[in-house]
Each structure stands twice: as C-alpha cells, then as structure tokens.
Design a protein around this motif. Structure first.
Motif, PDB file in Angstrom:
ATOM      1  N   VAL A  45       0.840  -1.194   0.000  1.00  0.00           N
ATOM      2  CA  VAL A  45       0.000   0.000   0.000  1.00  0.00           C
ATOM      3  C   VAL A  45       0.877   1.246   0.000  1.00  0.00           C
ATOM      4  O   VAL A  45       1.833   1.355   0.770  1.00  0.00           O
ATOM      5  N   VAL A  46       0.532   2.196  -0.857  1.00  0.00           N
ATOM      6  CA  VAL A  46       1.271   3.451  -0.993  1.00  0.00           C
ATOM      7  C   VAL A  46       0.560   4.588  -0.271  1.00  0.00           C
ATOM      8  O   VAL A  46       1.183   5.382   0.437  1.00  0.00           O
ATOM      9  N   ALA A  47      -0.756   4.679  -0.460  1.00  0.00           N
ATOM     10  CA  ALA A  47      -1.529   5.762   0.156  1.00  0.00           C
ATOM     11  C   ALA A  47      -2.982   5.328   0.289  1.00  0.00           C
ATOM     12  O   ALA A  47      -3.466   4.488  -0.481  1.00  0.00           O
ATOM     13  N   ILE A  48      -3.667   5.905   1.279  1.00  0.00           N
ATOM     14  CA  ILE A  48      -5.096   5.678   1.492  1.00  0.00           C
ATOM     15  C   ILE A  48      -5.771   7.038   1.599  1.00  0.00           C
ATOM     16  O   ILE A  48      -5.426   7.848   2.462  1.00  0.00           O
ATOM     17  N   GLU A  49      -6.717   7.296   0.703  1.00  0.00           N
ATOM     18  CA  GLU A  49      -7.481   8.540   0.749  1.00  0.00           C
ATOM     19  C   GLU A  49      -8.731   8.346   1.607  1.00  0.00           C
ATOM     20  O   GLU A  49      -9.452   7.355   1.453  1.00  0.00           O
ATOM     21  N   VAL A  50      -8.984   9.284   2.488  1.00  0.00           N
ATOM     22  CA  VAL A  50     -10.181   9.271   3.333  1.00  0.00           C
ATOM     23  C   VAL A  50     -11.240  10.121   2.647  1.00  0.00           C
ATOM     24  O   VAL A  50     -11.047  11.322   2.445  1.00  0.00           O
ATOM     25  N   LEU A  51     -12.366   9.507   2.285  1.00  0.00           N
ATOM     26  CA  LEU A  51     -13.369  10.185   1.472  1.00  0.00           C
ATOM     27  C   LEU A  51     -14.558  10.693   2.270  1.00  0.00           C
ATOM     28  O   LEU A  51     -15.396  11.423   1.720  1.00  0.00           O
ATOM     29  N   LYS A  52     -14.644  10.336   3.555  1.00  0.00           N
ATOM     30  CA  LYS A  52     -15.757  10.812   4.392  1.00  0.00           C
ATOM     31  C   LYS A  52     -15.213  11.216   5.749  1.00  0.00           C
ATOM     32  O   LYS A  52     -14.197  10.669   6.204  1.00  0.00           O
ATOM     33  N   PRO A  53     -15.865  12.171   6.411  1.00  0.00           N
ATOM     34  CA  PRO A  53     -15.409  12.593   7.740  1.00  0.00           C
ATOM     35  C   PRO A  53     -15.422  11.426   8.724  1.00  0.00           C
ATOM     36  O   PRO A  53     -16.199  10.470   8.584  1.00  0.00           O
ATOM     37  N   VAL A  54     -14.537  11.502   9.706  1.00  0.00           N
ATOM     38  CA  VAL A  54     -14.434  10.440  10.715  1.00  0.00           C
ATOM     39  C   VAL A  54     -15.591  10.567  11.698  1.00  0.00           C
ATOM     40  O   VAL A  54     -15.746  11.591  12.371  1.00  0.00           O
ATOM     41  N   LYS A  55     -16.424   9.529  11.780  1.00  0.00           N
ATOM     42  CA  LYS A  55     -17.550   9.480  12.719  1.00  0.00           C
ATOM     43  C   LYS A  55     -17.477   8.175  13.491  1.00  0.00           C
ATOM     44  O   LYS A  55     -17.298   7.107  12.897  1.00  0.00           O
ATOM     45  N   GLN A  56     -17.633   8.260  14.797  1.00  0.00           N
ATOM     46  CA  GLN A  56     -17.482   7.081  15.648  1.00  0.00           C
ATOM     47  C   GLN A  56     -18.795   6.746  16.347  1.00  0.00           C
ATOM     48  O   GLN A  56     -19.678   7.596  16.516  1.00  0.00           O
ATOM     49  N   VAL A  91      -2.620  11.812   9.012  1.00  0.00           N
ATOM     50  CA  VAL A  91      -3.482  12.105   7.871  1.00  0.00           C
ATOM     51  C   VAL A  91      -3.382  13.595   7.586  1.00  0.00           C
ATOM     52  O   VAL A  91      -3.636  14.426   8.471  1.00  0.00           O
ATOM     53  N   VAL A  92      -3.013  13.945   6.366  1.00  0.00           N
ATOM     54  CA  VAL A  92      -2.872  15.342   5.954  1.00  0.00           C
ATOM     55  C   VAL A  92      -3.778  15.580   4.749  1.00  0.00           C
ATOM     56  O   VAL A  92      -3.626  14.915   3.718  1.00  0.00           O
ATOM     57  N   ASP A  93      -4.727  16.501   4.914  1.00  0.00           N
ATOM     58  CA  ASP A  93      -5.678  16.829   3.839  1.00  0.00           C
ATOM     59  C   ASP A  93      -6.364  15.576   3.299  1.00  0.00           C
ATOM     60  O   ASP A  93      -6.546  15.410   2.085  1.00  0.00           O
ATOM     61  N   GLY A  94      -6.711  14.671   4.212  1.00  0.00           N
ATOM     62  CA  GLY A  94      -7.462  13.487   3.828  1.00  0.00           C
ATOM     63  C   GLY A  94      -6.649  12.365   3.228  1.00  0.00           C
ATOM     64  O   GLY A  94      -7.222  11.441   2.634  1.00  0.00           O
ATOM     65  N   VAL A  95      -5.324  12.388   3.378  1.00  0.00           N
ATOM     66  CA  VAL A  95      -4.469  11.349   2.791  1.00  0.00           C
ATOM     67  C   VAL A  95      -3.556  10.772   3.858  1.00  0.00           C
ATOM     68  O   VAL A  95      -2.875  11.513   4.576  1.00  0.00           O
ATOM     69  N   LEU A  96      -3.542   9.460   3.957  1.00  0.00           N
ATOM     70  CA  LEU A  96      -2.588   8.735   4.789  1.00  0.00           C
ATOM     71  C   LEU A  96      -1.536   8.133   3.871  1.00  0.00           C
ATOM     72  O   LEU A  96      -1.837   7.226   3.090  1.00  0.00           O
ATOM     73  N   TYR A  97      -0.317   8.661   3.933  1.00  0.00           N
ATOM     74  CA  TYR A  97       0.777   8.099   3.148  1.00  0.00           C
ATOM     75  C   TYR A  97       1.447   6.974   3.946  1.00  0.00           C
ATOM     76  O   TYR A  97       1.684   7.109   5.144  1.00  0.00           O
ATOM     77  N   VAL A  98       1.740   5.875   3.248  1.00  0.00           N
ATOM     78  CA  VAL A  98       2.317   4.691   3.891  1.00  0.00           C
ATOM     79  C   VAL A  98       3.753   4.515   3.404  1.00  0.00           C
ATOM     80  O   VAL A  98       3.986   4.396   2.193  1.00  0.00           O
ATOM     81  N   PRO A  99       4.730   4.512   4.305  1.00  0.00           N
ATOM     82  CA  PRO A  99       6.120   4.304   3.871  1.00  0.00           C
ATOM     83  C   PRO A  99       6.328   2.900   3.315  1.00  0.00           C
ATOM     84  O   PRO A  99       5.540   1.984   3.570  1.00  0.00           O
ATOM     85  N   GLU A 100       7.412   2.746   2.552  1.00  0.00           N
ATOM     86  CA  GLU A 100       7.686   1.452   1.945  1.00  0.00           C
ATOM     87  C   GLU A 100       7.965   0.387   2.994  1.00  0.00           C
ATOM     88  O   GLU A 100       7.590  -0.772   2.825  1.00  0.00           O
TER      89      GLU A 100
END
Length: 233
Positions: A69-80, A210-219
């Motif tokens: 996995v390289v990156a995961i975009e968050v498309l909806k606000p976090v609701k718990q 998470v920055v601007d809705g993106v979680l970057y995953v290191p190699e």
C-alpha cells in the motif's frame, strides 16, 4: 525512488516505473482495532494498511504476488459510535472444527466487550503489486486481472472493513473529493509477517498522520514486538 503528483497525491512509482493500482471501498461501519489495546476494541480513525491489503486480497490474490500500500485517501469525515459485542474466548482448532469432534460452548465462554467503531466510511486505496521470485507472468498481467475483477465486482470472498461483521463494497474509483481530515494518529500497524518459523508473527509499525485526507504509507515500517501478556515493560 521516483514519485509523481496525481490529482494532488504524491505517489511513488514501482520498480518497473508504474503508478499504483486504485480501488475504492466503502461500508456502513468499520473497526480497525488498535493491537495494543487488549480488553476494549478501539478503532484507528482511518483504515490501516494491513486492512487495505486484506480487502485487496479478498478481490484478487495469487501465491506469487503481494500488495504494498502506498496511500489511502479518506473520502468521508471520521464518525465514531460505540457497540457492545459478545465474544467467545473458546476457539476450536481448525482440524477439530472440520471433523466436528468438538463443539464450542459460546454461552459458557462468552464475554461482553465494548467497541469504538467507525460509521459510514469510504476510502481509495493506492497499492503496488510486487512479485515473488517464482512468478511466471509479468506484473502487468496481475494488475490487469485485478482491474478486471474490480470492474466486474468479482471477489474470492466478501471483503470486510477490519472485522467480518462489517462488510465492504468495492468498485472502480470515482471523482469523490477527499474529506477535510487532518490528524496525528501516532503509531499504526504497517504490516504483519508470518514466516512460519515462530509462533508469534513479526509486526512492522510507522508513525501515521493524515494530511488533507491522505494517509501516506512508507515502503517499510519499524519492526517492534507487542508485550506478551503479563510482561512488565
């Protein structure tokens, strides 16, 4: 390592120079449990890389390949939301379950546990396909097979979002905008390695944000072991 900016994302290319494949997933609920919390189930605020790999492998998997996995975009606000679940502490070994020689008494071994879950989630997963040494096809063939299965909605088993009771819908990525999520998550599970040489799997971790809705995953992550039960740090 070569990177490119695609739709505002900085994505690293594979060793062959290819951009990651993309799959969009969503669901009514999710639970990406923090492994360090033993009693209560508390979800990370976003999908973990290991959960993303699980979704992709449910759609398409071969022994000669693995996902990174390289990156995961968050498309909806976090609701718990909170949920109380019944769990059993008695699990029959696979061989005994297949033969039917032992029944699991869920009533006698039932524990009630609270879980903090996520509600109404959606993500775009960007991942590379890496081949093992014994692969007999080029990586492009595996990417094409994954894309065909995503377009058709085909899967080997129903993908789920962290736990099997929360099934995932998946499909071709659309133009849904990323949610305005910015959060320091802390230490997150990067990957789990089961090499068969020891009873305990090897775990890699990374500092997630998470920055601007993106979680970057290191190699690669940093390998750390969780404390054993009863062990004092």
């Amino acid at each position: 390592m070569t990177t490119d900016v695609v739709n505002g994302l900085t994505l690293r290319r594979s060793a062959e120079g290819d951009l990651p494949v993309v799959v969009q997933v969503s669901g009514e609920a999710a639970l990406f449990s923090r492994p360090e919390l033993k009693v209560e189930r508390v979800s990370y605020p976003v999908m973990t890389p290991s959960a993303a790999v699980g979704v992709l492998e449910s759609i398409f998997w071969k022994p000669e390949m693995r996902y990174q996995v390289v990156a995961i975009e968050v498309l909806k606000p976090v609701k718990q939301f909170s949920l109380r679940r019944n769990e059993t502490s008695d699990v029959a070994p696979l061989a005994e379950a297949i033969k039917g020689v032992r029944r699991v008494d869920t009533t006698a071994h039932r524990d009630q546990r609270n879980a903090v879950c996520l509600r109404d989630v959606a993500y775009r997963i960007h991942a590379h396909i890496e081949l093992a040494a014994h692969a007999d096809k080029p990586v492009a063939a595996y990417r094409d097979q994954l894309r065909r299965r995503v377009r058709k909605g085909a899967c080997f088993q129903q993908p789920y979002l962290g736990t099997r009771e929360f099934s995932a819908a998946f499909g071709w990525p659309d133009d849904t905008r990323r949610a305005e999520v910015n959060e320091e998550i802390g230490i997150m599970l990067h990957s789990i390695h089961r090499d068969g040489t020891s009873a305990q799997p090897r775990m890699e971790w990374f500092a997630a944000r998470v920055v601007d809705g993106v979680l970057y995953v290191p190699e690669r992550g940093i390998e750390l072991a969780l404390p054993m039960e009863g062990q004092v740090a």
